[in-house]
Enzyme design. Sequence first.
Site, PDB file in Angstrom:
ATOM      1  N   ASP A 109      -0.892   2.141 -10.358  1.00  0.00           N
ATOM      2  CA  ASP A 109      -0.382   2.878  -9.352  1.00  0.00           C
ATOM      3  C   ASP A 109       0.855   2.554  -8.600  1.00  0.00           C
ATOM      4  O   ASP A 109       0.576   1.484  -7.768  1.00  0.00           O
ATOM      5  CB  ASP A 109      -1.451   3.535  -8.146  1.00  0.00           C
ATOM      6  CG  ASP A 109      -0.798   4.547  -7.293  1.00  0.00           C
ATOM      7  OD1 ASP A 109      -0.945   5.767  -7.621  1.00  0.00           O
ATOM      8  OD2 ASP A 109      -0.369   4.167  -6.141  1.00  0.00           O
ATOM      9  N   TYR A 114       8.038   2.084  -2.961  1.00  0.00           N
ATOM     10  CA  TYR A 114       7.285   0.730  -2.796  1.00  0.00           C
ATOM     11  C   TYR A 114       8.036  -0.376  -2.716  1.00  0.00           C
ATOM     12  O   TYR A 114       8.780  -0.552  -3.840  1.00  0.00           O
ATOM     13  CB  TYR A 114       6.303   0.555  -3.784  1.00  0.00           C
ATOM     14  CG  TYR A 114       5.009   1.440  -3.688  1.00  0.00           C
ATOM     15  CD1 TYR A 114       4.960   2.461  -2.269  1.00  0.00           C
ATOM     16  CD2 TYR A 114       3.918   1.696  -4.521  1.00  0.00           C
ATOM     17  CE1 TYR A 114       3.733   3.471  -2.264  1.00  0.00           C
ATOM     18  CE2 TYR A 114       2.955   2.231  -4.199  1.00  0.00           C
ATOM     19  CZ  TYR A 114       2.738   3.134  -3.240  1.00  0.00           C
ATOM     20  OH  TYR A 114       1.800   4.015  -3.148  1.00  0.00           O
ATOM     21  N   LYS A 146       5.433   7.835  -8.054  1.00  0.00           N
ATOM     22  CA  LYS A 146       5.635   8.977  -7.277  1.00  0.00           C
ATOM     23  C   LYS A 146       7.116   9.271  -6.762  1.00  0.00           C
ATOM     24  O   LYS A 146       7.946   8.441  -6.546  1.00  0.00           O
ATOM     25  CB  LYS A 146       4.729   8.749  -5.660  1.00  0.00           C
ATOM     26  CG  LYS A 146       3.484   8.452  -5.974  1.00  0.00           C
ATOM     27  CD  LYS A 146       2.596   7.912  -4.807  1.00  0.00           C
ATOM     28  CE  LYS A 146       1.529   7.205  -5.013  1.00  0.00           C
ATOM     29  NZ  LYS A 146       1.512   5.798  -5.689  1.00  0.00           N
ATOM     30  N   HIS A 179       5.206  12.630  -3.611  1.00  0.00           N
ATOM     31  CA  HIS A 179       4.709  11.517  -2.580  1.00  0.00           C
ATOM     32  C   HIS A 179       4.311  11.963  -1.052  1.00  0.00           C
ATOM     33  O   HIS A 179       3.365  11.642  -0.565  1.00  0.00           O
ATOM     34  CB  HIS A 179       5.641  10.263  -2.444  1.00  0.00           C
ATOM     35  CG  HIS A 179       4.928   9.003  -2.028  1.00  0.00           C
ATOM     36  ND1 HIS A 179       5.569   7.931  -2.438  1.00  0.00           N
ATOM     37  CD2 HIS A 179       3.761   8.803  -1.367  1.00  0.00           C
ATOM     38  CE1 HIS A 179       4.733   7.004  -1.908  1.00  0.00           C
ATOM     39  NE2 HIS A 179       3.987   7.393  -1.096  1.00  0.00           N
TER      40      HIS A 179
END
Length: 393
Positions: A109, A114, A146, A179
């Site tokens: 994931d 990120y 995402k 997201h």
Amino acid sequence: PGRTMTKRSRETLVAQDAAAASSDASDVAAAATTHTDAAAAAAAGSAAAPAASSSSQGGLVELSSTVQLPQQGTAPAVSMPWVGFGTYKLSNARAAVRTALRLGYRALDSAYIYGGEKTEPETGAALAAALEAGEVTREEVFVTTKHWRKFHGYEPSLACLKTSLRRLQLAQVDLWLMHWPGPAWRTMNRRKDEIAAHGPFHYAAAGHEEDALPALRAETWRAMEDALEQGLTRAIGVSNFSVRHLQALKQTARVWPPAVNQVELNPYYQQRELQAYCAEEGIVLQAYASLGGQDASKATTASLGGPLLEAPPVAAAAEAHGATAAQVLLRWALQKRIIVIPKANREARATENTRLFHFSLSEPEMAAIDSLDRGEAGRTCWRNDPLRMLQFE
């Protein structure tokens, strides 16, 4: 990450190591039933995950056990592992992902944003190295990424996905999520007095005003639908969506339901209304912050009754089953038919989080952990976002 390895935890993991070999044979024998629930749901024409059973394995017999996601248009049916490896706030995503794959994780994931946009490329590099070494095949690994909120809208969303694919070194992801349902910000230097004076949307980017958001999300979803049809992703879903955000999206969606809604969910913050709505619509829930959110202040944690990992019902179940508190919390979610994506920088923690199939929580144990629900007060993630409670259209 952030969990202290106590003497009891070390002793528990040593005991689990000793028991692992003897449990392998029974796991393999039970694996024949792994997909029974999903197959039954598919035969009945249901997109929903199997109904929860608090005291049975229910197909959860090994790390590679999967749930069938809802059918989306004419796209082929997709199955997703119940347990994945999270990559949020990893200190060395490339090394951690490579280790996770070696330990048997078959779902990764990630997200565009990120690690300051560094985690996606590191995840892609780790996967590419594992593929080149013949440690896994592409078909064996379920990859989620995402979309980020600054790309809301049709064309920007497709550009966002193409960047993610390039970073991941893939032609297709298995699941692409929207997201965040809220706006992008025109600055991260947001003053609390200005927000108090003008409202939480004061710093929203142009075109991301509150009254524009539902239509903007609809355009993002339209891009996701087209990406699905173009084969750039095998399934599409959302993250952090409330019931009203899902209801608004449904009004314009061509592909429904979203395959997954990934949300903050743990015993302190159970989102029961959302659980019920997703079950009704056939949306599979996936939890992050399963062990308690990392964004909580000490005062907030104290107001909730202390760290979730130390909650008395969790500790009692861990003692009863020779498990760690983390394993109990992850098992609690799985028995509610909620996918989990624990993260770990250290191999010992990553290994610990795979050992969820040698025990089941009883109905009384599940009920005791359920009693920890603190409602909206239990939400601890997205601490610095003015719209963290999702109270907007």
